[in-house]
Design a protein around this motif. Structure first.
Motif, PDB file in Angstrom:
ATOM      1  N   UNK A   1       6.245   6.305  12.882  1.00 24.80           N
ATOM      2  CA  UNK A   1       5.466   6.252  14.114  1.00 24.80           C
ATOM      3  C   UNK A   1       4.066   6.813  13.939  1.00 24.80           C
ATOM      4  N   UNK A   2       3.933   7.842  13.107  1.00 18.04           N
ATOM      5  CA  UNK A   2       2.611   8.403  12.803  1.00 18.04           C
ATOM      6  C   UNK A   2       1.696   7.323  12.252  1.00 18.04           C
ATOM      7  N   UNK A   3       2.225   6.498  11.359  1.00 17.35           N
ATOM      8  CA  UNK A   3       1.430   5.421  10.754  1.00 17.35           C
ATOM      9  C   UNK A   3       1.179   4.302  11.757  1.00 17.35           C
ATOM     10  N   UNK A   4       2.218   3.955  12.522  1.00 18.29           N
ATOM     11  CA  UNK A   4       2.071   2.877  13.497  1.00 18.29           C
ATOM     12  C   UNK A   4       0.989   3.199  14.525  1.00 18.29           C
ATOM     13  N   UNK A   5       0.871   4.468  14.900  1.00 20.06           N
ATOM     14  CA  UNK A   5      -0.136   4.876  15.881  1.00 20.06           C
ATOM     15  C   UNK A   5      -1.555   4.752  15.339  1.00 20.06           C
ATOM     16  N   UNK A   6      -1.707   4.700  14.017  1.00 17.46           N
ATOM     17  CA  UNK A   6      -3.037   4.727  13.401  1.00 17.46           C
ATOM     18  C   UNK A   6      -3.391   3.438  12.663  1.00 17.46           C
ATOM     19  N   UNK A   7      -2.481   2.475  12.682  1.00 18.06           N
ATOM     20  CA  UNK A   7      -2.736   1.200  12.030  1.00 18.06           C
ATOM     21  C   UNK A   7      -2.728   0.082  13.069  1.00 18.06           C
ATOM     22  N   UNK A   8      -3.460  -0.983  12.829  1.00 13.73           N
ATOM     23  CA  UNK A   8      -3.564  -2.044  13.830  1.00 13.73           C
ATOM     24  C   UNK A   8      -2.295  -2.882  13.934  1.00 13.73           C
TER      25      UNK A   8
ATOM     26  N   UNK B   1      -8.781   2.929   6.025  1.00  9.71           N
ATOM     27  CA  UNK B   1      -8.262   1.643   5.551  1.00  9.71           C
ATOM     28  C   UNK B   1      -7.736   0.757   6.669  1.00  9.71           C
ATOM     29  N   UNK B   2      -7.592   1.301   7.883  1.00  7.78           N
ATOM     30  CA  UNK B   2      -6.987   0.569   8.989  1.00  7.78           C
ATOM     31  C   UNK B   2      -7.487  -0.857   9.163  1.00  7.78           C
TER      32      UNK B   2
ATOM     33  N   UNK C   1       9.805  19.025   9.270  1.00 10.14           N
ATOM     34  CA  UNK C   1       9.626  18.723  10.691  1.00 10.14           C
ATOM     35  C   UNK C   1       8.371  19.395  11.245  1.00 10.14           C
ATOM     36  N   UNK C   2       8.089  20.604  10.763  1.00  9.08           N
ATOM     37  CA  UNK C   2       6.886  21.323  11.215  1.00  9.08           C
ATOM     38  C   UNK C   2       5.616  20.586  10.812  1.00  9.08           C
ATOM     39  N   UNK C   3       5.606  20.036   9.589  1.00  8.07           N
ATOM     40  CA  UNK C   3       4.449  19.280   9.135  1.00  8.07           C
ATOM     41  C   UNK C   3       4.172  18.116  10.080  1.00  8.07           C
ATOM     42  N   UNK C   4       5.230  17.380  10.463  1.00 12.64           N
ATOM     43  CA  UNK C   4       5.063  16.266  11.382  1.00 12.64           C
ATOM     44  C   UNK C   4       4.495  16.746  12.717  1.00 12.64           C
ATOM     45  N   UNK C   5       4.993  17.893  13.196  1.00 14.50           N
ATOM     46  CA  UNK C   5       4.483  18.435  14.451  1.00 14.50           C
ATOM     47  C   UNK C   5       3.027  18.827  14.368  1.00 14.50           C
ATOM     48  N   UNK C   6       2.643  19.416  13.255  1.00 14.62           N
ATOM     49  CA  UNK C   6       1.242  19.806  13.066  1.00 14.62           C
ATOM     50  C   UNK C   6       0.314  18.590  13.053  1.00 14.62           C
ATOM     51  N   UNK C   7       0.793  17.483  12.468  1.00 11.60           N
ATOM     52  CA  UNK C   7      -0.029  16.284  12.389  1.00 11.60           C
ATOM     53  C   UNK C   7      -0.207  15.612  13.746  1.00 11.60           C
ATOM     54  N   UNK C   8       0.740  15.877  14.672  1.00 12.80           N
ATOM     55  CA  UNK C   8       0.618  15.286  16.020  1.00 12.80           C
ATOM     56  C   UNK C   8      -0.358  16.030  16.905  1.00 12.80           C
ATOM     57  N   UNK C   9      -0.706  17.269  16.519  1.00 14.57           N
ATOM     58  CA  UNK C   9      -1.568  18.089  17.357  1.00 14.57           C
ATOM     59  C   UNK C   9      -3.020  17.629  17.290  1.00 14.57           C
TER      60      UNK C   9
ATOM     61  N   UNK D   1       0.852  -1.185   0.000  1.00 16.59           N
ATOM     62  CA  UNK D   1       0.000   0.000   0.000  1.00 16.59           C
ATOM     63  C   UNK D   1       0.887   1.234   0.000  1.00 16.59           C
ATOM     64  N   UNK D   2       0.881   1.969  -1.102  1.00 16.84           N
ATOM     65  CA  UNK D   2       1.679   3.188  -1.212  1.00 16.84           C
ATOM     66  C   UNK D   2       0.793   4.376  -0.872  1.00 16.84           C
ATOM     67  N   UNK D   3       1.141   5.074   0.203  1.00 17.85           N
ATOM     68  CA  UNK D   3       0.341   6.205   0.680  1.00 17.85           C
ATOM     69  C   UNK D   3       0.874   7.469   0.025  1.00 17.85           C
ATOM     70  N   UNK D   4       0.103   7.996  -0.932  1.00 17.08           N
ATOM     71  CA  UNK D   4       0.563   9.153  -1.694  1.00 17.08           C
ATOM     72  C   UNK D   4      -0.299  10.380  -1.539  1.00 17.08           C
ATOM     73  N   UNK D   5      -1.100  10.433  -0.465  1.00 16.50           N
ATOM     74  CA  UNK D   5      -1.947  11.606  -0.227  1.00 16.50           C
ATOM     75  C   UNK D   5      -1.128  12.725   0.401  1.00 16.50           C
ATOM     76  N   UNK D   6      -1.709  13.914   0.453  1.00 21.07           N
ATOM     77  CA  UNK D   6      -1.064  15.016   1.154  1.00 21.07           C
ATOM     78  C   UNK D   6      -0.955  14.670   2.636  1.00 21.07           C
ATOM     79  N   UNK D   7       0.110  15.124   3.301  1.00 22.42           N
ATOM     80  CA  UNK D   7       0.276  14.766   4.717  1.00 22.42           C
ATOM     81  C   UNK D   7      -0.948  15.069   5.572  1.00 22.42           C
ATOM     82  N   UNK D   8      -1.612  16.181   5.308  1.00 23.25           N
ATOM     83  CA  UNK D   8      -2.762  16.550   6.128  1.00 23.25           C
ATOM     84  C   UNK D   8      -3.968  15.644   5.911  1.00 23.25           C
ATOM     85  N   UNK D   9      -3.939  14.838   4.844  1.00 25.70           N
ATOM     86  CA  UNK D   9      -5.033  13.908   4.564  1.00 25.70           C
ATOM     87  C   UNK D   9      -4.726  12.485   5.012  1.00 25.70           C
ATOM     88  N   UNK D  10      -3.524  12.256   5.524  1.00 23.39           N
ATOM     89  CA  UNK D  10      -3.102  10.890   5.828  1.00 23.39           C
ATOM     90  C   UNK D  10      -3.887  10.275   6.982  1.00 23.39           C
TER      91      UNK D  10
END
Length: 271
Positions: free
Chosen positions: A102-109, A82-83, A263-271, A66-75
């Motif tokens: 880790x962002x993906x691991x937190x949201x996938x089973x 799909x989880x 790095x900022x994008x990753x931080x925004x996604x954690x909020x 599964x290749x995740x090619x969406x914009x980061x804010x849509x991930x």
């Protein structure tokens, strides 16, 4: 490459570059399914590449990569959708700039294996630079699968994940810097009195030749630059002006800004 089915979940510019590169390098359209948010975009991809367009959950169910090619804010929304279809025997490959495994691991089973990839748009012509990093649940064999998948698109390199933001700044965004330089040089040629088409041909071939020479000669760029630079000559005068205008410092600042934005994008996604 073993027989795999790949789902391209999201087909923006980068994901389409990967899709086109896979097809050009010998993958069959039967091995690929894609998703698209807009029906018109899906129809365009189906006509252009001959691939099957399906919904996100069906794509996740049908494919083993599964290749995740969406914009980061849509991930996050996509992973939530799909989880339930993602198991430990499916490999998740992320093209999302700034998002950690880790962002993906937190949201996938469970222990879903995730590979983080940063490639660039020259994948369209088989000249990509792709950096690959394994998440905590990805095996060496799965890392090799991802590497083999991207190798036909150009060069690949394995890097520890903490270096991926720097990779994003240097090679992921890198083509844009070169295009800007070429654009500026063509404009300068016009200013100097050349027809635009002539200036374009001169600059593009000079860029291609210089890149191939740099790659194939094995010489350090400083040595190659010095070979062009005669004492008190035209190149020396031009390089002096580039240094006076802080081009080197501007590039350093630009790459730092790109790295920090990743790095900022990753931080925004954690909020």
């Amino acid at each position: 490459m073993p027989k795999h089915t790949v789902a391209m979940l999201g087909t923006g510019k980068m994901a389409e570059a990967v899709l086109a590169g896979l097809l050009r390098s010998g993958w069959s359209a039967d091995q690929l399914v894609v998703t698209a948010r807009r029906p018109a975009r899906g129809a365009e991809l189906a006509e252009r590449y001959g691939v099957t367009v399906v919904g996100n959950t069906e794509a996740a169910e049908r494919a083993d990569i599964l290749v995740i090619g969406v914009k980061p804010q849509d991930a996050a929304a996509l992973l939530g959708e799909i989880g339930p279809k993602v198991s430990a025997n499916k490999l998740v490959v992320s093209l999302c700039a700034g998002l950690t495994t880790g962002f993906f691991a937190d949201r996938l089973p469970g222990d879903a294996p995730v590979i983080r990839v940063m490639t660039n748009t020259p994948a369209l012509i088989g000249e990509a630079m792709t950096a690959i990093s394994a998440g905590p649940h990805a095996t060496g064999e799965q890392l090799a699968v991802a590497e083999e998948m991207f190798k036909p698109l150009g060069a690949t390199v394995r890097v520890p994940e903490y270096q991926q933001d720097a990779v994003t700044a240097l090679s992921g965004s890198g083509p844009a810097y070169f295009y800007l330089m070429v654009e500026a040089m063509i404009d300068a040629g016009v200013l100097l009195g050349l027809p635009r088409q002539v200036a374009h041909e001169l600059v593009v071939q000079t860029a291609v030749g210089s890149a191939v020479m740099l790659r194939d000669s094995g010489e350090h760029p400083v040595k190659l630059r010095e070979a062009v630079t005669s004492p008190a000559g035209t190149t020396a005068a031009a390089l002096r002006e580039l240094e006076n205008h802080g081009v080197r410092a501007a590039l350093l600042s630009a790459l730092e800004a790109a790295r920090d934005r990743a790095a900022q994008i990753a931080g925004e996604m954690r909020q």
